[in-house]
Design an enzyme around this catalytic site. Structure first.
Site, short mmCIF file in Angstrom:
data_model
loop_
_atom_site.label_atom_id
_atom_site.label_comp_id
_atom_site.label_asym_id
_atom_site.label_seq_id
_atom_site.Cartn_x
_atom_site.Cartn_y
_atom_site.Cartn_z
N SER A 150 47.17 57.57 45.15
CA SER A 150 46.37 57.36 44.24
C SER A 150 45.24 58.46 43.98
O SER A 150 44.98 59.04 45.08
CB SER A 150 45.71 56.01 44.15
OG SER A 150 45.01 55.84 43.34
N TYR A 163 39.44 50.34 48.17
CA TYR A 163 40.74 50.73 47.80
C TYR A 163 40.72 52.16 47.99
O TYR A 163 41.86 52.84 48.53
CB TYR A 163 40.81 50.20 46.31
CG TYR A 163 41.73 50.99 45.61
CD1 TYR A 163 43.33 50.36 46.08
CD2 TYR A 163 42.04 51.81 44.65
CE1 TYR A 163 44.45 50.74 45.55
CE2 TYR A 163 43.17 52.33 44.01
CZ TYR A 163 44.28 51.74 44.45
OH TYR A 163 45.47 52.20 43.84
#
Length: 265
Positions: A150, A163
Protein backbone atom coordinates in the site's frame (compact mmCIF):
# COMPACT_ATOMS: atom_id res chain seq x y z
CA UNK A 1 -7.12 -25.61 12.84
CA UNK A 2 -9.09 -24.11 9.97
CA UNK A 3 -10.94 -26.57 7.77
CA UNK A 4 -9.30 -27.18 4.40
CA UNK A 5 -11.33 -28.11 1.36
CA UNK A 6 -11.23 -27.74 -2.40
CA UNK A 7 -13.66 -27.76 -5.27
CA UNK A 8 -13.59 -30.16 -8.20
CA UNK A 9 -10.33 -31.90 -9.01
CA UNK A 10 -8.37 -30.44 -11.92
CA UNK A 11 -5.55 -31.89 -13.97
CA UNK A 12 -3.19 -28.93 -14.01
CA UNK A 13 -0.94 -28.89 -17.06
CA UNK A 14 2.10 -27.47 -15.27
CA UNK A 15 1.79 -24.12 -17.04
CA UNK A 16 0.83 -20.79 -15.57
CA UNK A 17 -0.64 -21.59 -12.17
CA UNK A 18 -1.15 -18.79 -9.66
CA UNK A 19 -2.03 -18.91 -5.97
CA UNK A 20 -4.02 -15.84 -4.88
CA UNK A 21 -4.47 -15.10 -1.17
CA UNK A 22 -7.33 -12.97 0.12
CA UNK A 23 -9.31 -14.18 -2.88
CA UNK A 24 -12.79 -14.00 -1.34
CA UNK A 25 -13.25 -10.27 -2.03
CA UNK A 26 -11.73 -7.01 -3.25
CA UNK A 27 -8.38 -6.97 -5.04
CA UNK A 28 -7.81 -10.69 -4.46
CA UNK A 29 -11.08 -11.76 -6.04
CA UNK A 30 -10.68 -9.42 -8.99
CA UNK A 31 -7.09 -10.56 -9.53
CA UNK A 32 -8.29 -14.16 -9.70
CA UNK A 33 -10.87 -13.19 -12.33
CA UNK A 34 -8.39 -11.25 -14.43
CA UNK A 35 -5.68 -13.90 -14.31
CA UNK A 36 -8.15 -16.68 -15.14
CA UNK A 37 -9.41 -14.69 -18.12
CA UNK A 38 -5.79 -14.31 -19.24
CA UNK A 39 -5.29 -18.07 -19.23
CA UNK A 40 -3.84 -18.61 -15.77
CA UNK A 41 -4.98 -21.55 -13.66
CA UNK A 42 -5.88 -19.94 -10.35
CA UNK A 43 -5.90 -21.41 -6.86
CA UNK A 44 -7.89 -19.22 -4.48
CA UNK A 45 -7.06 -18.95 -0.78
CA UNK A 46 -9.24 -17.29 1.87
CA UNK A 47 -11.27 -18.16 4.96
CA UNK A 48 -14.81 -17.86 3.55
CA UNK A 49 -15.70 -21.04 1.71
CA UNK A 50 -18.99 -19.78 0.30
CA UNK A 51 -17.28 -16.81 -1.37
CA UNK A 52 -14.55 -19.04 -2.81
CA UNK A 53 -17.03 -21.57 -4.17
CA UNK A 54 -19.06 -18.84 -5.87
CA UNK A 55 -15.98 -17.28 -7.45
CA UNK A 56 -14.65 -20.59 -8.78
CA UNK A 57 -18.07 -21.32 -10.29
CA UNK A 58 -18.02 -17.88 -11.93
CA UNK A 59 -14.50 -18.40 -13.30
CA UNK A 60 -15.29 -21.82 -14.71
CA UNK A 61 -18.58 -20.70 -16.23
CA UNK A 62 -16.52 -18.14 -18.18
CA UNK A 63 -14.16 -20.82 -19.48
CA UNK A 64 -11.39 -20.39 -16.91
CA UNK A 65 -9.76 -22.95 -14.65
CA UNK A 66 -9.92 -22.48 -10.90
CA UNK A 67 -9.89 -24.27 -7.58
CA UNK A 68 -9.82 -23.14 -3.98
CA UNK A 69 -8.42 -24.05 -0.59
CA UNK A 70 -10.02 -22.69 2.57
CA UNK A 71 -7.02 -21.27 4.40
CA UNK A 72 -6.28 -18.86 7.22
CA UNK A 73 -2.75 -17.58 6.60
CA UNK A 74 -2.53 -16.39 10.22
CA UNK A 75 -2.76 -20.05 11.30
CA UNK A 76 0.30 -22.30 10.89
CA UNK A 77 -1.55 -25.62 10.61
CA UNK A 78 -4.11 -24.25 8.18
CA UNK A 79 -1.40 -22.82 5.94
CA UNK A 80 0.69 -26.00 6.10
CA UNK A 81 -2.30 -28.09 5.02
CA UNK A 82 -3.14 -25.69 2.20
CA UNK A 83 0.41 -25.64 0.85
CA UNK A 84 0.64 -29.44 0.92
CA UNK A 85 -2.56 -29.64 -1.13
CA UNK A 86 -1.38 -26.99 -3.59
CA UNK A 87 2.04 -28.55 -4.18
CA UNK A 88 0.53 -32.03 -4.57
CA UNK A 89 -1.57 -30.75 -7.48
CA UNK A 90 1.36 -29.37 -9.45
CA UNK A 91 3.88 -26.56 -9.95
CA UNK A 92 3.15 -22.95 -8.96
CA UNK A 93 4.28 -20.11 -11.22
CA UNK A 94 3.08 -17.14 -9.13
CA UNK A 95 2.07 -16.30 -5.59
CA UNK A 96 -0.11 -13.19 -5.40
CA UNK A 97 -0.27 -11.96 -1.79
CA UNK A 98 -3.49 -9.94 -1.59
CA UNK A 99 -4.65 -10.93 1.90
CA UNK A 100 -4.57 -7.99 4.29
CA UNK A 101 -6.60 -5.30 5.95
CA UNK A 102 -6.81 -2.28 8.24
CA UNK A 103 -8.46 -2.02 11.63
CA UNK A 104 -9.47 1.36 13.04
CA UNK A 105 -8.02 4.86 12.75
CA UNK A 106 -7.09 5.51 16.37
CA UNK A 107 -4.14 7.72 17.30
CA UNK A 108 -1.00 6.10 18.64
CA UNK A 109 -1.72 7.35 22.18
CA UNK A 110 -4.97 5.40 22.44
CA UNK A 111 -4.64 2.64 19.83
CA UNK A 112 -5.80 -0.84 20.77
CA UNK A 113 -2.88 -3.26 21.00
CA UNK A 114 -5.04 -6.11 19.75
CA UNK A 115 -5.88 -4.14 16.60
CA UNK A 116 -2.20 -3.62 15.87
CA UNK A 117 -1.46 -7.26 16.62
CA UNK A 118 -4.20 -8.45 14.25
CA UNK A 119 -2.90 -6.23 11.43
CA UNK A 120 0.64 -7.51 11.90
CA UNK A 121 -0.51 -11.14 12.04
CA UNK A 122 -2.38 -10.82 8.75
CA UNK A 123 -0.47 -8.23 6.73
CA UNK A 124 3.06 -9.15 7.78
CA UNK A 125 3.34 -12.56 9.44
CA UNK A 126 0.67 -14.16 7.25
CA UNK A 127 2.34 -12.89 4.08
CA UNK A 128 5.70 -14.10 5.33
CA UNK A 129 4.30 -17.51 6.27
CA UNK A 130 2.74 -18.36 2.90
CA UNK A 131 5.68 -16.86 1.00
CA UNK A 132 8.24 -18.96 2.88
CA UNK A 133 6.26 -22.14 2.32
CA UNK A 134 5.79 -21.65 -1.44
CA UNK A 135 9.18 -20.09 -2.25
CA UNK A 136 10.95 -23.41 -3.02
CA UNK A 137 8.36 -24.50 -5.60
CA UNK A 138 8.29 -20.98 -7.09
CA UNK A 139 12.03 -21.19 -7.66
CA UNK A 140 11.60 -24.54 -9.38
CA UNK A 141 9.19 -22.95 -11.87
CA UNK A 142 11.15 -19.67 -12.27
CA UNK A 143 8.15 -18.01 -10.71
CA UNK A 144 7.08 -14.79 -9.02
CA UNK A 145 6.28 -13.63 -5.52
CA UNK A 146 4.04 -10.57 -5.73
CA UNK A 147 3.06 -8.63 -2.61
CA UNK A 148 0.19 -6.14 -2.64
CA UNK A 149 1.26 -3.60 -0.03
CA UNK A 150 0.00 0.00 0.00
CA UNK A 151 1.04 3.61 -0.38
CA UNK A 152 0.34 3.63 3.38
CA UNK A 153 3.71 1.91 3.60
CA UNK A 154 5.34 4.88 1.85
CA UNK A 155 3.74 7.90 3.51
CA UNK A 156 2.26 7.63 7.05
CA UNK A 157 -0.80 9.58 8.11
CA UNK A 158 -2.51 10.48 11.34
CA UNK A 159 -4.71 7.72 12.68
CA UNK A 160 -3.04 5.12 10.49
CA UNK A 161 0.13 4.27 12.40
CA UNK A 162 -0.64 0.59 12.90
CA UNK A 163 -1.74 -0.03 9.33
CA UNK A 164 1.04 2.11 7.86
CA UNK A 165 3.66 0.31 9.92
CA UNK A 166 2.40 -3.10 8.82
CA UNK A 167 2.39 -2.08 5.17
CA UNK A 168 5.86 -0.55 5.47
CA UNK A 169 6.97 -3.90 6.87
CA UNK A 170 5.46 -5.67 3.86
CA UNK A 171 7.29 -3.37 1.46
CA UNK A 172 10.57 -3.91 3.32
CA UNK A 173 9.97 -7.66 3.24
CA UNK A 174 9.58 -7.54 -0.54
CA UNK A 175 12.65 -5.37 -1.00
CA UNK A 176 14.90 -7.45 1.24
CA UNK A 177 13.68 -10.72 -0.28
CA UNK A 178 14.49 -9.28 -3.70
CA UNK A 179 18.06 -8.57 -2.54
CA UNK A 180 18.45 -11.95 -0.88
CA UNK A 181 17.24 -13.84 -3.97
CA UNK A 182 19.59 -12.23 -6.49
CA UNK A 183 20.97 -15.04 -8.62
CA UNK A 184 17.98 -17.26 -7.92
CA UNK A 185 15.31 -17.97 -10.58
CA UNK A 186 12.51 -16.01 -8.89
CA UNK A 187 11.05 -12.51 -9.18
CA UNK A 188 9.89 -10.38 -6.24
CA UNK A 189 7.36 -7.66 -7.05
CA UNK A 190 5.75 -5.07 -4.78
CA UNK A 191 2.51 -3.38 -5.88
CA UNK A 192 1.50 -0.40 -3.73
CA UNK A 193 -2.07 0.84 -4.39
CA UNK A 194 -3.33 4.22 -3.25
CA UNK A 195 -7.04 4.94 -2.82
CA UNK A 196 -8.98 1.90 -3.99
CA UNK A 197 -12.73 1.73 -3.44
CA UNK A 198 -13.88 -1.81 -2.69
CA UNK A 199 -16.97 -3.25 -1.04
CA UNK A 200 -15.30 -4.33 2.19
CA UNK A 201 -11.98 -2.64 3.00
CA UNK A 202 -13.17 0.59 4.60
CA UNK A 203 -16.28 -1.04 6.09
CA UNK A 204 -14.12 -3.59 7.90
CA UNK A 205 -11.71 -0.88 9.01
CA UNK A 206 -14.50 0.96 10.78
CA UNK A 207 -16.08 -2.11 12.33
CA UNK A 208 -19.00 -2.25 9.90
CA UNK A 209 -19.87 1.46 10.05
CA UNK A 210 -20.98 2.08 6.46
CA UNK A 211 -21.26 5.85 6.94
CA UNK A 212 -17.65 6.19 8.09
CA UNK A 213 -16.55 3.97 5.23
CA UNK A 214 -18.40 6.12 2.70
CA UNK A 215 -16.77 9.27 4.08
CA UNK A 216 -13.34 7.94 3.00
CA UNK A 217 -14.32 8.28 -0.66
CA UNK A 218 -16.82 11.14 -0.43
CA UNK A 219 -16.31 13.74 -3.12
CA UNK A 220 -13.26 12.05 -4.66
CA UNK A 221 -13.83 11.66 -8.41
CA UNK A 222 -12.99 8.23 -9.77
CA UNK A 223 -11.06 6.43 -7.03
CA UNK A 224 -9.37 3.26 -8.19
CA UNK A 225 -11.29 0.01 -8.26
CA UNK A 226 -10.05 -3.51 -7.61
CA UNK A 227 -9.94 -4.21 -11.34
CA UNK A 228 -7.36 -1.45 -11.86
CA UNK A 229 -4.97 -3.13 -9.45
CA UNK A 230 -5.74 -6.58 -10.86
CA UNK A 231 -4.82 -5.43 -14.36
CA UNK A 232 -1.54 -4.02 -13.05
CA UNK A 233 -0.79 -7.34 -11.38
CA UNK A 234 -1.59 -9.23 -14.58
CA UNK A 235 0.76 -6.97 -16.54
CA UNK A 236 3.60 -7.38 -14.05
CA UNK A 237 3.44 -11.18 -13.87
CA UNK A 238 2.99 -11.55 -17.64
CA UNK A 239 6.32 -9.88 -18.36
CA UNK A 240 9.25 -12.18 -19.24
CA UNK A 241 10.68 -14.08 -16.28
CA UNK A 242 13.87 -12.03 -16.48
CA UNK A 243 12.03 -8.71 -16.01
CA UNK A 244 11.36 -7.74 -12.37
CA UNK A 245 9.02 -4.85 -11.56
CA UNK A 246 10.63 -4.07 -8.21
CA UNK A 247 7.98 -1.59 -7.07
CA UNK A 248 4.82 -0.29 -8.70
CA UNK A 249 2.88 2.61 -7.11
CA UNK A 250 -0.66 3.10 -8.41
CA UNK A 251 -2.97 5.96 -7.48
CA UNK A 252 -6.10 7.50 -8.98
CA UNK A 253 -5.52 10.75 -10.83
CA UNK A 254 -7.38 12.56 -8.03
CA UNK A 255 -4.84 11.49 -5.39
CA UNK A 256 -1.43 13.13 -5.16
CA UNK A 257 -0.87 11.73 -1.67
CA UNK A 258 -3.00 10.63 1.26
CA UNK A 259 -3.35 14.27 2.33
CA UNK A 260 -3.52 15.79 -1.17
CA UNK A 261 -6.82 14.80 -2.73
CA UNK A 262 -9.17 16.29 -5.26
CA UNK A 263 -12.17 16.07 -2.94
CA UNK A 264 -15.24 17.97 -4.18
CA UNK A 265 -18.31 18.97 -2.23
Amino acid sequence: MTEVSTTREHAFDGGRRAVVTGASSGIGAETARVLAKDGWQVVLLARRQDKLEALVDEIESSGGVGSYVVCDITDEESTDAAVRRIIAEGPVKALINCAGGAIGKDPVASADLDDWRAMYELNVIGTLRITQKLLPTLKESEGTVLIVSSTAGIEPYEGGAGYCASKFAERVMARVLRLEQIGEPVRIIDVSPGMVKTDEFAVKRFGGDADKAADVYAGVPDPLHAGDIAESIRWAVDLPDTVDVDSLVIRPRAEGSYTKLDRRS
